[in-house]
Scaffold this active site. Sequence first.
Site, PDB file in Angstrom:
ATOM      1  N   GLU A 204       0.798  -1.232   0.000  1.00 50.93           N
ATOM      2  CA  GLU A 204       0.000   0.000   0.000  1.00 50.93           C
ATOM      3  C   GLU A 204       0.833   1.287   0.000  1.00 50.93           C
ATOM      4  O   GLU A 204       0.746   2.121   0.911  1.00 50.93           O
ATOM      5  CB  GLU A 204      -0.972   0.007   1.188  1.00 50.93           C
ATOM      6  CG  GLU A 204      -1.965  -1.150   1.136  1.00 50.93           C
ATOM      7  CD  GLU A 204      -3.025  -1.073   2.234  1.00 50.93           C
ATOM      8  OE1 GLU A 204      -2.798  -0.362   3.237  1.00 50.93           O
ATOM      9  OE2 GLU A 204      -4.081  -1.722   2.084  1.00 50.93           O
TER      10      GLU A 204
ATOM     11  N   GLU B 209      -6.081  -7.860  -1.748  1.00 53.41           N
ATOM     12  CA  GLU B 209      -6.728  -7.776  -0.442  1.00 53.41           C
ATOM     13  C   GLU B 209      -8.181  -7.393  -0.642  1.00 53.41           C
ATOM     14  O   GLU B 209      -8.483  -6.480  -1.423  1.00 53.41           O
ATOM     15  CB  GLU B 209      -6.084  -6.708   0.465  1.00 53.41           C
ATOM     16  CG  GLU B 209      -4.748  -7.058   1.069  1.00 53.41           C
ATOM     17  CD  GLU B 209      -4.316  -6.023   2.120  1.00 53.41           C
ATOM     18  OE1 GLU B 209      -5.216  -5.389   2.738  1.00 53.41           O
ATOM     19  OE2 GLU B 209      -3.105  -5.850   2.304  1.00 53.41           O
TER      20      GLU B 209
END
Length: 432
Positions: free
Chosen positions: A214, A334
Amino acid sequence: MSPPGNGPMVPILGFLTCVAFLYLSFGDLWLDYNREAELGFVSRNGTQFVLDGKPLYVNGWNSYWFMDHAVNDHSRHRVGAMLEAGSKMGLTVCRTWAFNDGGYNALQISPGRFDERVFKALDHVIAEAKTHGVRLLLSLVNNLQNYGGKTQYVNWAWQEGVGLSSSNDSFFFDPSIRRYFKNYLTVLLTRKNSITGIEYRNDPTIFAWELINEPRCLTDISGDTLQDWINEMTAFIKSIDKKHLLTVGLEGFYGPKSPKRLTVNPERWASELGSDFVRNSESPNIDFASVHIYPDHWFHDQGFEENLKFAVKWMQSHMEDGDKELKKPVLFTEFGLSNMNKDYEPSQRDRFYRTIFDVVYKSAKRKRSGAGTLVWQFLIQGMEGFNDEFGIVPWEKDSIQRLMMEQSCRLGRVTGRLLQDKKATEICSNKP
């Protein structure tokens, strides 16, 4: 009657003749069996992952905690238990951390100093994954502070008096920190597994490398700083390891120059994070794009039904990019639904999973770029300290376990793998 003196030779010659016949008749089958027993490298062809000449669509999960739990004797068994459970559901890939920088059970204690005990734990994780026929997507550093992350690299440079800035984002532009990270990459990629004897860069058990979890660079919302770092680090990785696939590890937000920032991003803030899904994923050494799906965290005023509609739109937009702009697979690395939402009901999680699985299944049937999903996150009993609002013990949730198995089976049918894989055939004929 045999001539005198040749009696013992006759049965010996007969035995050798029999052995030769069996080898000539069935030797290829034995060699084929051994070849099938070995995992092959996953590659890509356009917008599809490919394994052994056939398309591969991923159905898998996240267990970030593997290496940490493999360090100690009392918790090591959890790694094998989780991999075995995943394998029994037909899951093909698990995403986990291959980093822990500074702090408790650190892999990298300080720049260039590694704890062999922890490295052996990662060796164990990879060896266990191979035993259970599961591949690993290994993430290389965290944008967040958990397990050290870019903050730890910045602190190291600051402590040694070579840091340019105390900002976390200096991880991306400080030459000293870039050297730290490249040294870590070199050590990791060339690590020889103490159990299997295989260097990581030569081990097909590793599905792919994820550059960073991320990434965000708030000090440069233009995205230039992050893009420069991605280009440099991916080229460096490929100079050492050309066998494995590589992805960035993006959440999937569109940057300030993308027209989709207004039509697809959850809110304005998402275009001001210094990342851009298309631009970052276009980097020439990136093999596939990565996306996360958390509408209940990105919106604060939407109910479940609205979040579900957004998730479908979000996925379809990124698959469109994969098909038309990137010409690369798009893996949703995810996704999850929080049990802390005000309107949360357990049945919502089933619907959320089913909806996301359906989008990927439809993409697979059309041979499009939607390459699979990885649930966040799976654990086993007794791991409350590692759980979060998304965590699931899959065998305690029959409906989730059933959904996972159904997705494995229908993706296997689409690609034709179900007919060739004995284990998958058994799984799909014995679904709960």
